[in-house]
Every structure is written in structure tokens, then in C-alpha cells.
Design a protein around this motif. Structure first.
Motif, PDB file in Angstrom:
ATOM      1  N   CYS A   1       0.528  -1.135   0.416  1.00 41.57           N
ATOM      2  CA  CYS A   1      -0.646  -0.210   0.267  1.00 41.57           C
ATOM      3  C   CYS A   1       0.729   1.093   0.054  1.00 41.57           C
ATOM      4  O   CYS A   1       0.414   2.074  -0.470  1.00 41.57           O
ATOM      5  CB  CYS A   1      -0.737  -0.236   0.872  1.00 41.57           C
ATOM      6  SG  CYS A   1      -2.121  -1.047   0.991  1.00 41.57           S
ATOM      7  N   SER A   2       2.016   1.029   0.305  1.00 43.11           N
ATOM      8  CA  SER A   2       3.090   2.424   0.714  1.00 43.11           C
ATOM      9  C   SER A   2       3.775   2.587  -0.995  1.00 43.11           C
ATOM     10  O   SER A   2       3.103   3.767  -2.006  1.00 43.11           O
ATOM     11  CB  SER A   2       4.066   2.364   0.831  1.00 43.11           C
ATOM     12  OG  SER A   2       3.755   2.328   2.560  1.00 43.11           O
ATOM     13  N   LEU A   3       3.748   1.442  -1.864  1.00 41.68           N
ATOM     14  CA  LEU A   3       3.560   1.345  -2.790  1.00 41.68           C
ATOM     15  C   LEU A   3       3.234   1.649  -3.816  1.00 41.68           C
ATOM     16  O   LEU A   3       2.678   2.833  -4.533  1.00 41.68           O
ATOM     17  CB  LEU A   3       4.371   0.233  -3.653  1.00 41.68           C
ATOM     18  CG  LEU A   3       5.720  -0.720  -3.289  1.00 41.68           C
ATOM     19  CD1 LEU A   3       5.765  -2.071  -3.477  1.00 41.68           C
ATOM     20  CD2 LEU A   3       6.946   0.059  -3.945  1.00 41.68           C
ATOM     21  N   ALA A   4       1.716   1.857  -3.488  1.00 37.88           N
ATOM     22  CA  ALA A   4       0.217   2.180  -4.089  1.00 37.88           C
ATOM     23  C   ALA A   4       0.211   3.347  -4.380  1.00 37.88           C
ATOM     24  O   ALA A   4      -0.149   4.257  -4.940  1.00 37.88           O
ATOM     25  CB  ALA A   4      -1.029   1.627  -3.415  1.00 37.88           C
ATOM     26  N   VAL A   5       1.020   4.227  -3.500  1.00 38.49           N
ATOM     27  CA  VAL A   5       0.412   5.569  -3.115  1.00 38.49           C
ATOM     28  C   VAL A   5       2.051   5.890  -4.274  1.00 38.49           C
ATOM     29  O   VAL A   5       2.024   7.536  -4.875  1.00 38.49           O
ATOM     30  CB  VAL A   5       0.848   5.950  -1.732  1.00 38.49           C
ATOM     31  CG1 VAL A   5       1.141   7.717  -1.838  1.00 38.49           C
ATOM     32  CG2 VAL A   5      -0.576   5.778  -1.130  1.00 38.49           C
ATOM     33  N   MET A   6       3.210   5.853  -3.760  1.00 38.46           N
ATOM     34  CA  MET A   6       3.875   5.758  -4.661  1.00 38.46           C
ATOM     35  C   MET A   6       3.990   6.030  -6.064  1.00 38.46           C
ATOM     36  O   MET A   6       4.643   6.916  -6.513  1.00 38.46           O
ATOM     37  CB  MET A   6       5.184   5.075  -4.237  1.00 38.46           C
ATOM     38  CG  MET A   6       6.184   5.161  -2.906  1.00 38.46           C
ATOM     39  SD  MET A   6       7.025   4.236  -2.438  1.00 38.46           S
ATOM     40  CE  MET A   6       8.492   4.633  -3.220  1.00 38.46           C
TER      41      MET A   6
END
Length: 447
Positions: free
Chosen positions: A116-121
Motif C-alpha cells: 500500500c505504500s507502493l500504491a501511493v508512491m
């Protein structure tokens, strides 16, 4: 015809959910947990502060607040997987399956932090400035266009995995069981559900977020109070139930053929359906959060498995096990949970309580899942065409209301397995990027 489809789906689900995939999910989760240096647990209180709105930024890009993003993701996970899916796990795998659901959830917290961090990144935008996110954008923007086939695999599987097959099926079954309607009434129930769902999902992600943020707290509190009441009445047998879970977790005596491997697979599959860690649906929702800090949303996302599997699934499992109904019936799914409540609550209050909870849980899931499918179709075509998935979705509610539970389970399990491969694989490759962002974020937080 349906019997042939059922056999094909069952065979494919069994094949794809074998050890290579389970090693990817669990092994990947263990890697995330260790590689993050146990970040999901060390910063849990900070994640709660973010969730409460302490760090909300109205000017930040995105459509949903942190709370709305988590509520919408939980609305999809805290649903029939927690009421009905747990019963399926116990019937097919035995009490020990609950233990492996716990293990999967603990590891899944780290997986959600990364994915989910990657989804925003790596989120994108459409022509109207609306955020677009999910594993397919993480793959194409984070790994490069040469990895697009992997992104396409996720999106294609997502078109199937986000269909409301299991949810609509079990909600319909609840209405039939509680209200004593005829089997033929399932068609009419499906039509009614499709009309209700269309009123929300055709309004887009913002309406879904608003509705979910209002439904989720209510449904979690209501379910918590109800199950706690059941457990208080059964309190004298609870220690024995915990012992049963731990004892059976390593024996597999209650699983099919008494095979431990089957028990572990069952627990992990049902946990994946419950909290979706590593499957890739939640990143599509969390990626729409209004924030400039990817790590912040990753911390919020990791709360999901703790709520829906460690808390709610455990309560459901204890209610079912403490009443013993799982040993004395040939039913499966929601019917067993209903029997467990009625076995303890007087005047068949279980019927009314389960009916209300299932309606709220299932409807919230129906609303949120539609967004995932539109995002997948938008990626495969153009974002502006994604909305047409909603019409396929609404039609599928009517069909799902009538099919057998085994078809619904195997269909979703098969699609989830195919979705998990690109999600976890891309997460593993891009984990160093998350760690670099996390180092900067936590240093800033301490200063």
C-alpha cells in the motif's frame, strides 16, 4: 453445465493454491516483516494517530481521507469472509485452520505496509486528475513498461476476483435461511441487491468512501457486541476452544484426510479472502488516499489485517467452535454461523442479529469491490472506460445469488491466486524503495 464449471474451478483452485504460491505469500510476508525491521508493530500507535485524522491534509492529492481509505478497504474485507469464510475454514480445515489464519494475518500486516505504500508512491492520474493506483500501476511505473505483461495478468484476474460472487451468494443464502423463503426467490433477491448496489457504486469512489466510512464503524461495533455476548454466555468453554485451535493447528486431525498441509493451505486461503494481504485489491483503495506521504498510508493499511482477521475472524471462530455446531451439521458458510448464534441467543435472536449484520457487511463489500473492478478495466483499456465494469458487476450479483457456494468460493480463490503473484513479486522487487522512503519519513517524524 454448472457441475462441469464447478469441477473445473475446484481443480484449478486446488492446483494454483499449492505450495509455490503459499511460499510466495507467506515467505514474501516474512521477508517484508524482517526487512522492515518489524515496522508494522513498532509504529502501530502512530498508525492509529494517522487514522484518527491527526495528519490529514486537505490540499494533498487523492480522493479519500486516511480513515475513508481504510474504511473502504475494510468494507471489502470485513464482510462475508469474516462471517461466512471463517465457517468455511473450520468445516474444511478444522479448528486449527484458525491458527494459520492468525499467522497469515500477522505476516500480512507487513505485506500491506509495503504494497500500500507502493500504491501511493507509484499512483497515476486520469485526464480529470483522479488518482489511479494498484499493483498494475506499481508494476508499470515502478518496474518499467517491459513488465507490463505482469500488470495485465493482475488486471485480468482482478476483473474476476472482484466480482461479488461469494458475497452476493452468502447474503442471499442468509435471507433464504432466516426468512424461510423458497430457493426460487434467490433470483428476486439478486435483482433487489443489484438495484441497491447500483445506487451507490454508480456514484463513483467518493460516494463509496463516504458510505463505507459510515457503515464500517457501525458494523464492527454491532458485530463485536453480538459475538462478545455469545462468548460471555459460553465463557466456561473458551479456554478449551483456544486449546483446541492450537492443538489441531499442528495435527490436522479435523482437516480433509487428516493432512496437516491441507489444513495450512485452508487457513492461508481463508485469511487471504478475509484480509486480502498480498492479493492486491486493498492497494487500489489505499492509493486514493489524500496524502503526500506514501509511508503514512502504508502504516494505516497495516491496521486492516489486525481488525478483520485477528479480531473479527477470531470472534466468529470462537462463537462457532464454542457452540459445537460445526461438528453436527452438513451445512457450510453462513448457515453454520447462523446456527451458532441461534444455539446460544434466546428467542432465535440469532436470526435477526445475523440478518442485520450480514446485510450491512455484505452491502459494504458489494460497494467497495466494484471500484476494484473498474480500476482493473480502466487499466486494460482507458480509465474513462473503467466505469462500464459496474454494469457487468451489477449483472453478476443476480447470477451469483443463485449459484452453489462451492462455485463462488473456487472462482474467487482462483482469481485471488493469480492476483497475488504480480502483487507480491513486484512488492519484493521494490521493497528497497519503500525502505528508503520509510527511513526519511521516520527521521522526519522523530525530529
Amino acid at each position: 453445465m454448472l457441475d462441469i464449471i464447478d469441477r473445473l474451478l475446484a481443480g484449478f483452485s486446488t492446483w494454483v493454491w499449492d505450495w509455490p504460491l503459499l511460499i510466495l505469500l507467506i515467505g514474501g510476508g516474512v521477508f517484508f516483516l524482517v526487512y522492515s525491521r518489524f515496522t508494522p508493530f513498532l509504529y502501530f500507535t502512530h498508525a492509529i494517530s494517522v487514522l484518527r485524522g491527526k495528519y490529514d491534509q486537505d490540499y494533498a492529492p487523492g480522493q479519500l481521507s486516511h480513515f475513508q481509505a481504510l474504511s473502504s478497504a475494510i468494507a471489502a474485507t470485513v464482510g462475508m469472509g469474516n462471517i461466512s469464510g471463517v465457517a468455511v475454514a473450520i468445516v474444511s480445515g478444522g479448528p486449527g485452520a484458525v491458527f494459520w489464519m492468525w499467522i497469515s494475518a500477522i505476516i500480512g500486516m507487513a505485506t500491506k505496509f509495503y504494497t500500500c505504500s507502493l500504491a501511493v508512491m507509484y499512483r497515476s492520474k486520469d485526464s480529470e486528475g483522479t488518482s489511479l493506483s494498484g499493483p498494475m500501476y506499481v508494476i508499470t511505473r515502478g518496474l518499467g513498461r517491459e513488465w507490463k505483461p505482469l500488470a495485465v495478468l493482475f488486471a485480468l484476474a482482478g476483473l474476476v476476483g472482484t466480482l461479488p460472487a461469494f458475497t452476493a451468494n452468502q447474503l442471499t443464502q442468509t435471507l433464504v435461511d432466516v426468512l424461510h423463503w423458497e430457493e426460487d426467490s434467490k433470483w428476486f433477491i439478486g435483482i433487489g441487491l443489484s438495484i441497491i448496489a447500483s445506487l451507490v457504486i454508480l456514484g463513483g469512489i467518493k460516494r463509496i468512501g463516504v458510505v463505507a466510512s459510515r457503515l464500517v464503524p457501525f458494523m464492527v461495533i454491532l458485530y463485536f457486541i453480538t459475538v462478545i455476548t455469545v462468548l460471555i454466555i459460553q465463557i466456561e468453554v473458551l479456554p478449551e476452544m483456544f486449546m483446541l485451535i492450537f492443538k489441531d493447528a499442528f495435527s490436522g486431525k479435523a482437516a480433509a484426510g487428516g493432512v496437516l498441509g491441507y489444513l495450512i493451505k485452508t487457513g492461508i486461503k481463508r485469511a487471504a479472502f478475509s484480509n486480502e494481504a498480498g492479493i492486491g485489491t486493498a492497494p487500489m483503495m489505499h492509493g486514493t488516499a489524500k496524502t503526500n506521504e506514501p509511508i503514512r498510508e502504508g502504516l494505516v493499511a497495516m491496521i486492516g489485517p489486525a481488525i478483520d482477521t485477528l479480531l473479527i475472524c477470531t470472534l466468529t471462530a470462537l462463537a462457532i467452535l464454542s457452540t459445537g455446531v460445526w461438528q453436527s451439521t452438513d451445512d457450510n458458510g453462513i448457515s453454520i454461523t447462523l446456527q451458532a448464534f441461534n444455539a446460544v441467543l434466546p428467542y432465535r435472536l440469532g436470526d435477526a442479529v445475523v440478518l442485520v449484520m450480514v446485510l450491512v457487511f455484505a452491502l459494504s463489500t458489494l460497494f467497495s469491490y466494484s471500484y476494484y473492478g473498474t480500476t482493473c478495466l480502466g487499466f486494460l483499456t482507458k480509465p474513462k472506460y473503467g466505469k462500464y465494469y459496474n454494469y457487468i458487476y451489477i449483472l453478476s450479483i443476480i447470477i451469483a445469488a443463485r449459484v452453489k457456494i462451492d462455485i463462488a468460493i473456487n472462482l474467487i480463490d482462483s482469481a485471488f491466486a493469480l492476483m497475488a503473484i504480480p502483487t507480491v513479486f513486484s512488492g519484493l522487487l521494490l521493497a528497497p524503495k519503500v525502505n528508503a522512503k520509510a527511513k526519511i519519513y521516520f527521521e522526519k517524524l522523530k525530529s
